[in-house]
Design a protein around this motif. Structure first.
Motif, mmCIF file in Angstrom:
data_model
loop_
_atom_site.group_PDB
_atom_site.id
_atom_site.type_symbol
_atom_site.label_atom_id
_atom_site.label_comp_id
_atom_site.label_asym_id
_atom_site.label_seq_id
_atom_site.Cartn_x
_atom_site.Cartn_y
_atom_site.Cartn_z
ATOM 1 N N CYS A 38 -10.223 -2.948 -1.614
ATOM 2 C CA CYS A 38 -8.862 -2.852 -2.140
ATOM 3 C C CYS A 38 -8.006 -2.054 -1.174
ATOM 4 O O CYS A 38 -8.502 -1.449 -0.237
ATOM 5 C CB CYS A 38 -8.842 -2.209 -3.526
ATOM 6 N N THR A 64 -6.529 -5.392 -5.748
ATOM 7 C CA THR A 64 -5.157 -5.148 -5.331
ATOM 8 C C THR A 64 -5.050 -4.667 -3.890
ATOM 9 O O THR A 64 -5.884 -3.897 -3.423
ATOM 10 C CB THR A 64 -4.501 -4.120 -6.285
ATOM 11 N N ALA A 111 -2.473 -7.428 -10.408
ATOM 12 C CA ALA A 111 -2.623 -6.493 -9.292
ATOM 13 C C ALA A 111 -1.317 -5.755 -9.024
ATOM 14 O O ALA A 111 -0.233 -6.340 -9.104
ATOM 15 C CB ALA A 111 -3.054 -7.245 -8.037
ATOM 16 N N GLU A 112 -1.441 -4.478 -8.687
ATOM 17 C CA GLU A 112 -0.261 -3.708 -8.296
ATOM 18 C C GLU A 112 0.370 -4.303 -7.038
ATOM 19 O O GLU A 112 1.594 -4.348 -6.906
ATOM 20 C CB GLU A 112 -0.649 -2.250 -8.059
ATOM 21 N N SER A 130 -0.172 -7.894 -4.907
ATOM 22 C CA SER A 130 -0.881 -9.171 -5.074
ATOM 23 C C SER A 130 -1.322 -9.830 -3.776
ATOM 24 O O SER A 130 -2.096 -10.786 -3.806
ATOM 25 C CB SER A 130 0.004 -10.144 -5.856
#
Length: 189
Positions: free
Chosen positions: A11, A127, A155-156, A158
């Motif tokens: 991430c 994310t 997702a914060e 994307s």
């Protein structure tokens, strides 16, 4: 016994919150080692480990050169180094060039671990604001690993999960709140 020997997680932007959520919900009896690569922008990963440990029911530690990969432990890639897994299932750290503008690189960790575990692993891409991890996820899938991608809508950032879907596809594309449950179902004995 299940077929999966390790869990990998990658991430970037928004990753701290995502990892805290997933680790809080993972069953503490998960026997596999969990390898985490998170782009932090920090020179030291100790704070990230401390913040994750507050939420995790599994021990969290920074991966160190030549240390063994241990089951039931969350191993976090150190800042400024690519995290590799040797065939002897020990960690190696590299200062090779950045991959996808990143070191540590999710792609590098995913590919190295896939080779070391001979494809018997689950890789999770969450994310993030770049495409690091997408090529590594494709490598995992080509070697019969299982790919879990966070639904980009949850997702914060994307870009990373969307790149994973576009380049590698997924065996499961689920929202953030379903990732831990998916791993528990796949990985518990």
């Amino acid at each position: 016994m299940n077929a999966w020997n390790a869990i990998l997680m990658g991430c970037s932007a928004g990753g701290l919150t995502a990892l805290q959520h997933v680790l809080a919900e993972l069953d503490p009896d998960i026997p596999q080692p969990i390898l985490v690569c998170c782009h932090t922008g920090s020179a030291d990963v100790a704070l990230l480990c401390e913040l994750l440990a507050r939420h995790s029911r599994l021990p969290v530690e920074e991966a160190r050169e030549r240390a063994p990969v241990r089951g039931g432990v969350v191993h976090v890639a150190p800042s400024g180094y690519h995290l590799l897994v040797e065939p002897t299932l020990r960690f190696a750290l590299s200062v090779d060039d950045k991959v996808a503008y990143s070191r540590p690189s999710i792609d590098v960790m995913f590919e190295s671990a896939t080779d070391a575990f001979q494809g018997h692993l689950v890789a999770v891409l969450m994310t993030g604001a770049n495409a690091d991890g997408a090529e590594g996820l494709a490598y995992v899938r080509r070697h019969h690993g299982y790919a879990v991608v966070q639904d980009p809508a949850s997702a914060e950032a994307s870009a990373m999960p969307q790149a994973g879907l576009d380049i590698a596809g997924a065996d499961a594309c689920v929202p953030l709140n379903a990732i831990a449950g998916t791993l528990n179902r796949l990985c518990l004995p």
